[in-house]
Design a protein around this motif. Sequence first.
Motif: not given
Lengths: 335, 492
Positions: B345-346, B348-349, B352
């Motif tokens: 998830e990080n 894509a920070l 995104q």
Amino acid sequence: MKGLGARHIALALLAFLLVWAAVVATKVPPSEAVRSFIDGSMGGPAAWRQTFREMTPLVVTGLAVFLALRAGLFNIGADGQLTMGAAAACHFALAFPGPTGLWLGSLAAMAAGAAWALPAGLIKAYRGGHEVISTIMLNNVAGFLTVWLAAGPMRDMKQQSPTTRLLDKGSFLPNLVEGGPFRLSLALLIGILGVAILAFWLKRTVAGYELSATGANPSAAETAGVNVRAVTIKAMMASGAIAGLAGAFLVQAFEHRFYANFSPGYGFDGLGVALLSGGSPWGLVPSAFLFAVLSSGTSSIQLTGVPKGLNGILLGLLIMVFASVRYRRSRTVGD
Amino acid sequence: MHGVSQTFGSVRALQEVDFVASSRAIHALVGENGAGKTTLMRILYGGLQPDSAEITIDGSPVHFRTSAEAIRAGIGMVSQHYSIISELTCLENLMLGAEPSWALNKAAAERRASELARQMGYSFEWKAPAADLSPAGKQKLEILKLLWRKAKIMILDEPTAMLSPGDSDALFASLKQLAEQGATVIVVTHRLPEVVEHCETVTVLRAGKLVASKAVRDTNLMELAELIVGHSVATSSYEALERRETLFRATGLTVKGYRGDDAVKAADLEIAEGEVVGLAGVDGNGQRELFQAIVGRAKVKAGSISFAGSDWTKRPPSERLADGLRLIPEDRHAEGVIDDWSLTENAALGLQRRHGFARGPLIDQKGRWAAAQHIADRFRTKHGGLNAPMKSLSGGNQQRFVAARALESETRFIIAFQPTRGLDIDGTALVYGAIREECRKGACALIVSFDLDELIEQCDRIVAICNGSVVQPGSGLERDRAAIGRLMVGAT
């Protein structure tokens, strides 16, 4: 969540003892209280009907609060948004009898809920004013405003109490199952569908990702190109719209009219439902079910002489035990 | 400490490590990211329970189950991330958790605080909020916190990571004074020149094992570097760049600071395609505000910013990111990562909405996973799976991840604030190598650092920032240490 340790079991036992002590203090034989509790919540079709009826607004308000929480917003205003939604839904259903009133009422309820949440969103986004304060105040405004509506412009003068007239049958939200004492409303199915949609939206869409980022770390989200203000306002409005829909469901599926002091606190219970759901929207369903069982069970227990306040004790302990398990300090891994 | 071993899951963080430190001396503990330095110190501080260890202090064995026990035994630790709470005053921060009694006598506390500060040659506005302190001031307050708690053994984890060279020297002078008064000072650091200059003994860890432990006078910089890395360090080579098209341009840029005054004053800055430009300066001279203005988070008061022909001045961060701006922010936890989220998830920070991470409104799950894998592998981030939360990584490994992410996708302009904070020699070489590679392919980079030597080593040219003004060294002096050093302090 990791496995439960001895400490958690001890905690649960302690909570259980406290409830036991509360029951004993009312001088009702505990065995009788337990039997009455189970009979009233799950003992037969009528009890199940009552439990599912309670569960419906809780799933939907839980959904509303959960969405806001994900965006880092504590929407205490779900109750006011629900009440405004219920009033709006009732107005349109009365003005347009038949299915038109059902559809228009639902849309109007969402618009009313969103509008009631909007000031809190704007204040938060542009002035940094805390949404807990603003939404609590809006709850009170909504409460008094709708009492006036029910006692004034919307009132059915043939009734003793401040209430509107009954909706046209064509504007009712239909039941999925209707036979004998058991009933299951379409509203519950829509609520659970909403849970599925939110779960997908948060996990699989860029917009859901950006909303979660805003809630988890607004500064990092902004650095990552998220328009934190816009997300805050939109999340607050969406949360309000969902809470408004819960109000519409109450009118269309169960009460079939609107009256003063409409919500017994579903918006606040929605907060508990959302907090108890854990990390995933899917947790809302069992969580709302549990709240509903406790609510219908403690209603029935009143007949044996135990005060309804036991419900509050049970819920409070439940949330504390859950929080202590879920939010305990996590061990971090070193360098 | 003798025979210390520690495992995290399947990772063996420490294997049979011995560590000895005597009083009246400064000891250095050095090693790469993930070598086990912080783990070893956290064990000594009672913050971790080792699988096995014999710890003795003054000859008597001790066993700390909590940090509170270690503090009572006279051990104090200043961690890499300062524990100063901005909302409290300096005095409240000093006492926090070690209040003399339950009823606060602020006057008496302030007397004792001032006395401690005087001994160290510090001065503090005790009633002022700690938020006003500079990084060096926070570090000083942390040291006073140790003295307040009567610590005899003082552990400092990367104490100079956020300090300017002058402040670092002052810090070591303070530490020397403490050592002379009988304290045992242990400094965990990546900066070898500090070790050679200021410390008496040095212990080197590599991959959780003890590599060497010796007196500093018996070793030298080159030997230490070899001991730490274990293999030869790649050195970056420079070729003179022909002047190419200007990509980034700031003209007359003025940015308001947190205190209301102009933190950046009419700054002009141009960066051409392929260039790696360093921004040198002492901490607190407007670097932060300039960085935020380029990112799009700080409002521009006057002047303009443009990139590759498009005017960025009023554009939101999302559009700048779409143009290829990539960041390595200063404060990882506040701006770079979400600690509780997984590595995937990080990854894509900030990316995104980019190709490979999104497909229309939906997240491209496969693309994101592959990118996360690539980001983690690029600078050899040590991690426990891509689904593990970011906070399970050590600081240096988080930094590797963040740096790799900035270079992952359609990068055209890298702006990095202290990109090698917490990185070891190997990591530093990898990150700068990759930045240069990206620039060779047509991107450009601006590196903000308080470490002038690092900038001289890694950048094509350097500009200085002093009191909000960006100043260019004269022609031919773009990498001249003395010239830039003078500009940094406002001397011409």
